[in-house]
Design an enzyme around this catalytic site. Sequence first.
Site, PDB file in Angstrom:
ATOM      1  N   THR A  34       0.839  -1.200   0.000  1.00 18.18           N
ATOM      2  CA  THR A  34       0.000   0.000   0.000  1.00 18.18           C
ATOM      3  C   THR A  34       0.876   1.254   0.000  1.00 18.18           C
ATOM      4  O   THR A  34       2.051   1.227   0.377  1.00 18.18           O
ATOM      5  CB  THR A  34      -0.933   0.029   1.223  1.00 18.18           C
ATOM      6  N   GLY A  35       0.282   2.355  -0.439  1.00 16.61           N
ATOM      7  CA  GLY A  35       0.953   3.645  -0.358  1.00 16.61           C
ATOM      8  C   GLY A  35       2.139   3.800  -1.285  1.00 16.61           C
ATOM      9  O   GLY A  35       3.196   4.295  -0.882  1.00 16.61           O
ATOM     10  N   SER A  37       3.447   5.638  -4.669  1.00 16.97           N
ATOM     11  CA  SER A  37       3.048   6.713  -5.584  1.00 16.97           C
ATOM     12  C   SER A  37       4.227   7.312  -6.331  1.00 16.97           C
ATOM     13  O   SER A  37       4.178   7.493  -7.547  1.00 16.97           O
ATOM     14  CB  SER A  37       2.313   7.824  -4.816  1.00 16.97           C
ATOM     15  N   ILE A  42       9.761   4.956  -0.689  1.00 17.01           N
ATOM     16  CA  ILE A  42       9.997   3.654  -0.066  1.00 17.01           C
ATOM     17  C   ILE A  42       9.067   2.603  -0.669  1.00 17.01           C
ATOM     18  O   ILE A  42       9.466   1.460  -0.904  1.00 17.01           O
ATOM     19  CB  ILE A  42       9.809   3.747   1.460  1.00 17.01           C
ATOM     20  N   GLY A  43       7.809   2.978  -0.929  1.00 17.02           N
ATOM     21  CA  GLY A  43       6.861   2.025  -1.499  1.00 17.02           C
ATOM     22  C   GLY A  43       7.336   1.443  -2.814  1.00 17.02           C
ATOM     23  O   GLY A  43       7.262   0.227  -3.041  1.00 17.02           O
ATOM     24  N   SER A 177       7.804   4.268  12.551  1.00 20.50           N
ATOM     25  CA  SER A 177       8.867   5.275  12.455  1.00 20.50           C
ATOM     26  C   SER A 177       9.646   5.407  13.755  1.00 20.50           C
ATOM     27  O   SER A 177      10.085   6.489  14.119  1.00 20.50           O
ATOM     28  CB  SER A 177       8.276   6.639  12.057  1.00 20.50           C
ATOM     29  N   TYR A 190       0.685  11.676  14.262  1.00 22.73           N
ATOM     30  CA  TYR A 190       1.404  10.643  13.511  1.00 22.73           C
ATOM     31  C   TYR A 190       2.101   9.677  14.463  1.00 22.73           C
ATOM     32  O   TYR A 190       2.001   8.452  14.326  1.00 22.73           O
ATOM     33  CB  TYR A 190       2.426  11.296  12.581  1.00 22.73           C
TER      34      TYR A 190
END
Length: 280
Positions: A34-35, A37, A42-43, A177, A190
């Site tokens: 997921t995520g 773009s 990193i994705g 993180s 976050y």
Amino acid sequence: MDGNKSGNISGNTPASANRSAERGKEDRPVAVVTGVSRRIGIGAAICRALAAKNMDVMFTTWSAFDRAMPWGADEEGPDAIVRELTRSGIRCERLEIDQSDPGAAKRIIDETENRLGFPAVLVNNAAYSVNDGYEKLDAAVLDAHYAVNMRGTALLSVEFGRRFSRGSGGRIINMTSGQSLGPMRGEIAYAATKAAVEAMTVTLAAELAPKGITVNAVNPGPTDTGWMTEELRNELAGQFPFGRIGRPEDAARLIAFLAGEESEWITGQILHSEGGFRLK
């Protein structure tokens, strides 16, 4: 073309060689990431690392978020990633979807199963993050972070776990993180929602172990994916013993290992892939 050549040498017909190629596709594990773009994110690095391990890939993207961020969207990125991975010989599909939608989890698994087959690997990389120091924090900011970082990750993980029926080889890898290692000033929502992901990882690992699914989390540390200013990059570099900022492929290598057979005895762990980074 190479498959037909091998078939002719062994005495198979082109048709039987094609069937063998199709069986090879069906035998490859399918991974959901997921995520994804931007090509420098990193994705994307995770997708490349999984493809290098001969996995088919379905990735999700939500360009509207990047368009609203200071770094902007890589408008051609998702399609370029699909082309790049497909050229490497694996099957790759993408799905534009907002993971703050409570129905997103079911749709992601359904679309993956329909297009590529039921996934063996799930990498929860999607995240929502805006600066929200205590003076700006309100219910709307908290809810926006929770909807993607915690609820979206939890719903997709349990949908995957409920429907997984292979008996072994399942992998869920969450992204955090390093919330347990120190403060993240100006990132209250976050930090809180990602810390919740760490807690969920440990408990979900215990619940899903009988189904043959491992659950781990990876903290990539400060990683240069195009969002850092030169000033910040120079400041952080001195906090790494190796003298450089983390790169997307650093964490991607660990994630690819956790997605493979070699990691079957590792579960319920929060792994810090950050090159010895230390807060000042």
